[in-house]
Design an enzyme around this catalytic site. Structure first.
Site, PDB file in Angstrom:
ATOM      1  N   GLY A 222     -13.175  13.471 -25.787  1.00  0.00           N
ATOM      2  CA  GLY A 222     -14.517  13.520 -25.225  1.00  0.00           C
ATOM      3  C   GLY A 222     -15.012  14.928 -24.964  1.00  0.00           C
ATOM      4  O   GLY A 222     -14.325  15.921 -25.227  1.00  0.00           O
ATOM      5  N   ILE A 223     -16.199  14.998 -24.397  1.00  0.00           N
ATOM      6  CA  ILE A 223     -16.843  16.272 -24.113  1.00  0.00           C
ATOM      7  C   ILE A 223     -16.239  16.875 -22.841  1.00  0.00           C
ATOM      8  O   ILE A 223     -15.758  16.149 -21.981  1.00  0.00           O
ATOM      9  CB  ILE A 223     -18.371  16.062 -23.965  1.00  0.00           C
ATOM     10  CG1 ILE A 223     -19.134  17.377 -24.069  1.00  0.00           C
ATOM     11  CG2 ILE A 223     -18.727  15.328 -22.681  1.00  0.00           C
ATOM     12  CD1 ILE A 223     -20.636  17.190 -24.280  1.00  0.00           C
ATOM     13  N   GLY A 224     -16.231  18.189 -22.747  1.00  0.00           N
ATOM     14  CA  GLY A 224     -15.742  18.844 -21.533  1.00  0.00           C
ATOM     15  C   GLY A 224     -14.484  19.640 -21.807  1.00  0.00           C
ATOM     16  O   GLY A 224     -13.815  19.457 -22.830  1.00  0.00           O
ATOM     17  N   GLY A 225     -14.174  20.516 -20.877  1.00  0.00           N
ATOM     18  CA  GLY A 225     -13.059  21.436 -21.060  1.00  0.00           C
ATOM     19  C   GLY A 225     -11.737  20.723 -21.246  1.00  0.00           C
ATOM     20  O   GLY A 225     -10.956  21.055 -22.151  1.00  0.00           O
ATOM     21  N   MET A 226     -11.453  19.716 -20.423  1.00  0.00           N
ATOM     22  CA  MET A 226     -10.101  19.146 -20.427  1.00  0.00           C
ATOM     23  C   MET A 226      -9.747  18.377 -21.717  1.00  0.00           C
ATOM     24  O   MET A 226      -8.688  18.632 -22.302  1.00  0.00           O
ATOM     25  CB  MET A 226      -9.896  18.280 -19.188  1.00  0.00           C
ATOM     26  CG  MET A 226      -8.469  17.837 -19.038  1.00  0.00           C
ATOM     27  SD  MET A 226      -8.150  17.128 -17.438  1.00  0.00           S
ATOM     28  CE  MET A 226      -7.827  18.553 -16.439  1.00  0.00           C
ATOM     29  N   GLU A 247     -16.471  10.516 -31.259  1.00  0.00           N
ATOM     30  CA  GLU A 247     -17.912  10.751 -31.242  1.00  0.00           C
ATOM     31  C   GLU A 247     -18.214  12.218 -31.554  1.00  0.00           C
ATOM     32  O   GLU A 247     -19.019  12.537 -32.393  1.00  0.00           O
ATOM     33  CB  GLU A 247     -18.395  10.374 -29.843  1.00  0.00           C
ATOM     34  CG  GLU A 247     -19.801  10.716 -29.555  1.00  0.00           C
ATOM     35  CD  GLU A 247     -20.057  10.509 -28.067  1.00  0.00           C
ATOM     36  OE1 GLU A 247     -19.688   9.450 -27.540  1.00  0.00           O
ATOM     37  OE2 GLU A 247     -20.622  11.418 -27.443  1.00  0.00           O
ATOM     38  N   MET A 322     -15.673  13.712 -12.954  1.00  0.00           N
ATOM     39  CA  MET A 322     -16.015  14.657 -11.878  1.00  0.00           C
ATOM     40  C   MET A 322     -15.346  14.197 -10.584  1.00  0.00           C
ATOM     41  O   MET A 322     -14.833  14.989  -9.817  1.00  0.00           O
ATOM     42  CB  MET A 322     -17.530  14.669 -11.634  1.00  0.00           C
ATOM     43  CG  MET A 322     -18.372  14.923 -12.849  1.00  0.00           C
ATOM     44  SD  MET A 322     -18.647  16.654 -13.093  1.00  0.00           S
ATOM     45  CE  MET A 322     -19.575  17.009 -11.651  1.00  0.00           C
ATOM     46  N   LYS A 372     -18.025  27.425  -5.341  1.00  0.00           N
ATOM     47  CA  LYS A 372     -18.347  28.848  -5.599  1.00  0.00           C
ATOM     48  C   LYS A 372     -17.742  29.767  -4.527  1.00  0.00           C
ATOM     49  O   LYS A 372     -17.528  30.948  -4.766  1.00  0.00           O
ATOM     50  CB  LYS A 372     -19.873  29.061  -5.671  1.00  0.00           C
ATOM     51  CG  LYS A 372     -20.587  28.160  -6.679  1.00  0.00           C
ATOM     52  CD  LYS A 372     -20.789  28.824  -8.035  1.00  0.00           C
ATOM     53  CE  LYS A 372     -21.548  28.004  -9.057  1.00  0.00           C
ATOM     54  NZ  LYS A 372     -21.021  26.836  -9.646  1.00  0.00           N
TER      55      LYS A 372
HETATM   56  C1  LIG Z   1     -17.973  12.941 -26.421  1.00  0.00           C
HETATM   57  C2  LIG Z   1     -17.157  11.683 -26.718  1.00  0.00           C
HETATM   58  O1  LIG Z   1     -16.435  11.662 -27.654  1.00  0.00           O
HETATM   59  S1  LIG Z   1     -17.378  10.281 -25.847  1.00  0.00           S
HETATM   60  C3  LIG Z   1     -17.245  10.275 -24.211  1.00  0.00           C
HETATM   61  C4  LIG Z   1     -17.219  11.503 -23.439  1.00  0.00           C
HETATM   62  N1  LIG Z   1     -18.348  11.611 -22.558  1.00  0.00           N
HETATM   63  C5  LIG Z   1     -18.244  11.608 -21.236  1.00  0.00           C
HETATM   64  O2  LIG Z   1     -17.168  11.418 -20.692  1.00  0.00           O
HETATM   65  C6  LIG Z   1     -19.532  11.840 -20.487  1.00  0.00           C
HETATM   66  C7  LIG Z   1     -19.342  12.375 -19.110  1.00  0.00           C
HETATM   67  N2  LIG Z   1     -18.488  13.551 -19.039  1.00  0.00           N
HETATM   68  C8  LIG Z   1     -18.974  14.810 -19.102  1.00  0.00           C
HETATM   69  O3  LIG Z   1     -20.139  15.045 -19.336  1.00  0.00           O
HETATM   70  C9  LIG Z   1     -17.995  15.967 -18.948  1.00  0.00           C
HETATM   71  O4  LIG Z   1     -16.741  15.547 -19.393  1.00  0.00           O
HETATM   72  C10 LIG Z   1     -17.881  16.481 -17.471  1.00  0.00           C
HETATM   73  C11 LIG Z   1     -19.242  16.884 -16.934  1.00  0.00           C
HETATM   74  C12 LIG Z   1     -17.266  15.398 -16.593  1.00  0.00           C
HETATM   75  C13 LIG Z   1     -16.945  17.703 -17.481  1.00  0.00           C
HETATM   76  O5  LIG Z   1     -17.443  18.638 -18.371  1.00  0.00           O
HETATM   77  P1  LIG Z   1     -17.030  20.211 -18.226  1.00  0.00           P
HETATM   78  O6  LIG Z   1     -17.880  20.953 -19.171  1.00  0.00           O
HETATM   79  O7  LIG Z   1     -15.564  20.356 -18.383  1.00  0.00           O
HETATM   80  O8  LIG Z   1     -17.452  20.453 -16.740  1.00  0.00           O
HETATM   81  P2  LIG Z   1     -17.318  21.710 -15.795  1.00  0.00           P
HETATM   82  O9  LIG Z   1     -15.991  21.713 -15.139  1.00  0.00           O
HETATM   83  O10 LIG Z   1     -17.737  22.918 -16.554  1.00  0.00           O
HETATM   84  O11 LIG Z   1     -18.375  21.343 -14.668  1.00  0.00           O
HETATM   85  C14 LIG Z   1     -19.719  21.111 -15.004  1.00  0.00           C
HETATM   86  C15 LIG Z   1     -20.585  21.467 -13.806  1.00  0.00           C
HETATM   87  O12 LIG Z   1     -20.287  20.576 -12.746  1.00  0.00           O
HETATM   88  C16 LIG Z   1     -19.969  21.287 -11.560  1.00  0.00           C
HETATM   89  N3  LIG Z   1     -18.937  20.523 -10.862  1.00  0.00           N
HETATM   90  C17 LIG Z   1     -17.804  20.025 -11.402  1.00  0.00           C
HETATM   91  N4  LIG Z   1     -17.112  19.375 -10.468  1.00  0.00           N
HETATM   92  C18 LIG Z   1     -17.805  19.462  -9.298  1.00  0.00           C
HETATM   93  C19 LIG Z   1     -17.594  18.999  -7.982  1.00  0.00           C
HETATM   94  N5  LIG Z   1     -16.506  18.276  -7.673  1.00  0.00           N
HETATM   95  N6  LIG Z   1     -18.527  19.284  -7.052  1.00  0.00           N
HETATM   96  C20 LIG Z   1     -19.626  19.989  -7.354  1.00  0.00           C
HETATM   97  N7  LIG Z   1     -19.894  20.451  -8.613  1.00  0.00           N
HETATM   98  C21 LIG Z   1     -18.981  20.197  -9.560  1.00  0.00           C
HETATM   99  C22 LIG Z   1     -19.464  22.646 -12.064  1.00  0.00           C
HETATM  100  O13 LIG Z   1     -19.604  23.646 -11.113  1.00  0.00           O
HETATM  101  C23 LIG Z   1     -20.387  22.874 -13.260  1.00  0.00           C
HETATM  102  O14 LIG Z   1     -21.670  23.270 -12.806  1.00  0.00           O
HETATM  103  P3  LIG Z   1     -22.412  24.631 -13.252  1.00  0.00           P
HETATM  104  O15 LIG Z   1     -21.855  25.018 -14.596  1.00  0.00           O
HETATM  105  O16 LIG Z   1     -23.830  24.250 -13.338  1.00  0.00           O
HETATM  106  O17 LIG Z   1     -22.085  25.575 -12.190  1.00  0.00           O
HETATM  107  C1  LIG Z   2     -23.736  12.416 -25.688  1.00  0.00           C
HETATM  108  C2  LIG Z   2     -22.902  13.598 -25.679  1.00  0.00           C
HETATM  109  C3  LIG Z   2     -21.490  13.587 -25.398  1.00  0.00           C
HETATM  110  C4  LIG Z   2     -20.902  12.448 -24.641  1.00  0.00           C
HETATM  111  O1  LIG Z   2     -20.699  11.373 -25.152  1.00  0.00           O
HETATM  112  O2  LIG Z   2     -20.566  12.611 -23.491  1.00  0.00           O
END
Ligand SMILES: CC(=O)SCCNC(=O)CCNC(=O)[C@H](O)C(C)(C)COP(=O)(O)OP(=O)(O)OC[C@H]1O[C@@H](n2cnc3c(N)ncnc32)[C@H](O)[C@@H]1OP(=O)(O)O
Ligand SMILES: CCCC(=O)O
Length: 449
Positions: A222-226, A247, A322, A372
């Site tokens: 999926g999307i995101g750092g981890m 995806e 999150m 922060k």
């Molecule tokens: C793509 C596929 O194949 S399908 C399915 C995958 N899609 C999904 O899971 C959709 C939902 N998931 C996501 O969008 C992402 O995985 C996320 C948002 C959960 C993590 O993405 P990452 O890019 O790793 O997030 P990151 O750690 O950089 O945090 C994103 C923002 O949230 C903020 N944040 C994260 N955790 C917290 C928290 N506990 N409290 C407050 N703010 C937070 C960060 O500060 C950052 O904000 P900023 O950059 O505006 O300062």
């Molecule tokens: C729609 C973009 C990426 C996701 O599925 O989270």
């Protein structure tokens, strides 16, 4: 008329092409790395010169560069950016009152366009150059494009020779006969989404997941750092014959390919091909995609369809959260009422992976978040922060993983879930989580005290 003649007849400058936009129009910019470049700049210039051009709605998502139309000094008064999934750029536009998120279940998006969305007045997208058969590849983004273009009153393509050609069938390219205007862009460098270096937490999470992945498994990352970090680390594992049905295609798939991990030979569908619906990464990924017959791009209503996902045996889905509460609800798109990203395809893959024979869905997160000011907050919380959106419901969650361990929540009762989730929380927060669980009547005192 032959394709080349048609192309020449439809060729315009960016400035000429954007003259078709009228006040009140809905303008679709495609998605992610496909967002137009010169057309966007030309439209912003026109808006700067013509203050009466107003009330424009844009659609886009995962913007990797700030759209020029949103940078106009009076953007909040004259335009609305509607995002299908917010990048960090778009969440800042939300805070400025310029952008709004549109909730989606990604697999349904083509249907939204075909059945629910009333207007696509102008569609402007970046594509790769026309091929010998008169087709422009949708390149980095196929997702809902075919459906969106079916509804568009005017279709403008901005040709960029740097856009890779992604192989797929019909529904992944548009023919010159269906295009209204062709703009030859200036060949800008493509928008990139570089992966972060894996942290110790990412490594600890990956080390727990790898033993549960069998040889021959099919991966969604999926999307995101981890997820990206976990995917990259799989390249250093002993796993073999992995397949891809995902995806989003990211750089870690190139790592897996270069490590010889990808054969896709056990996939029950599209055997041998790594399947995706959009891509975001670095130039290395885009070069990997270009004319690569081992990859197959397809519309999102195929890639994210739960039946298609679950037809693959051993489908391993790795997504991020999150916050997760002690009931097992996953919040992955907002933090309180602060909008962060979107639902994307999380539900599609969580459901599809669990249904797959031998499949596993992993929701991963670090046990704490540092704000922060450097203060630690547990991501595992008694109840989800008020205002936060639930992305995956508790009934659908399978494995939950932090750097402190992994729990399989399927079939567990409320107290077992609370106990399992607390057992993988950061040790500094476990006592307060136990106290909260007790108050919420989901803790068995006889157990762990
Ligand atoms: C793509 C596929 O194949 S399908 C399915 C995958 N899609 C999904 O899971 C959709 C939902 N998931 C996501 O969008 C992402 O995985 C996320 C948002 C959960 C993590 O993405 P990452 O890019 O790793 O997030 P990151 O750690 O950089 O945090 C994103 C923002 O949230 C903020 N944040 C994260 N955790 C917290 C928290 N506990 N409290 C407050 N703010 C937070 C960060 O500060 C950052 O904000 P900023 O950059 O505006 O300062
Ligand atoms: C729609 C973009 C990426 C996701 O599925 O989270």
């Amino acid at each position: 008329m032959n394709n080349t003649k048609l192309y020449l007849k439809k060729r315009r400058t960016a400035r000429e092409a954007v003259a078709c936009v009228k006040s009140g129009d809905w303008v679709d910019y495609g998605f992610c790395g496909q967002m137009p470049y010169d057309l966007d700049v030309a439209l912003a210039q026109r808006m700067a010169e013509e203050p009466e051009l107003t009330d424009l709605n844009f659609r886009g998502g995962v913007a990797l560069r700030q759209p020029a139309v949103t940078a106009l000094p009076d953007a909040a008064e004259r335009i609305t950016w509607n995002s299908w999934h917010c990048s960090s750029i778009e969440r800042r536009l939300i805070e400025q009152g310029i952008a709004y998120y549109t909730p989606i279940r990604f697999s349904e998006m083509p249907r939204y366009y075909r059945e629910n969305i009333e207007r696509v007045d102008v569609a402007m997208i970046q594509v790769s150059p026309m091929d010998a058969h008169g087709f422009f590849s949708f390149s980095l983004n196929t997702t809902y494009l075919a459906a969106m273009l079916e509804r568009a009153r005017v279709i403008i393509v901005e040709v960029n020779p740097k856009m890779p050609v992604a192989f797929g069938g019909l529904g992944t390219a548009i023919h010159i006969s269906r295009v209204d205007m062709v703009v030859e862009g200036e060949g800008h460098e493509l928008d990139q989404l570089p992966a972060a270096q894996p942290t110790d937490v990412d490594v600890a999470v990956a080390e727990q997941i790898v033993p549960l992945i069998p040889n021959g498994a099919c991966l969604q990352l999926g999307i995101g750092g981890m997820p990206n970090a976990v995917g990259g680390l799989l390249a250093h594992s002993d796993l073999k014959d992995l397949g891809i049905h995902t995806e989003m295609l990211t750089d870690c798939v190139v790592d897996l390919d270069e490590a010889g991990k990808l054969t896709g030979r056990n996939k029950n569908l599209d055997r041998g091909s790594a399947v995706f619906t959009f891509a975001a990464g670095t130039r290395r990924l885009y070069d990997f995609i270009n004319h690569n017959p081992t990859l197959m791009v397809a519309p999102v209503d195929y890639v994210n369809d739960i039946d298609v996902i679950s037809t693959h045996d051993n489908l391993i889905s790795i997504n991020n959260a999150m916050e997760v509460d002690l009931f097992g609800q996953v919040s992955a798109e907002t933090m309180g009422t602060r909008h962060i990203s979107g639902a994307g395809g999380q539900q599609d893959f969580v459901l599809g992976a669990y249904r797959s024979k031998g499949g596993k869905s992993f929701i991963c997160c670090s046990s704490i978040y540092l704000d922060k000011q450097g203060r630690a907050h547990s991501r595992l919380v008694p109840t989800i922060t008020p205002g936060s959106i639930i992305t995956s419901t508790r009934t659908n969650i399978h494995y939950l993983v932090t750097e402190y361990g992994m729990v399989n929540l399927k079939g567990l009762s409320a107290w077992q879930r609370a106990e399992g989730i607390i057992s993988i929380a950061h040790p500094d927060f476990r006592e307060e989580l136990i106290a909260a669980a007790e108050q919420m009547h989901i803790w068995k005192r006889s157990n762990r005290r």
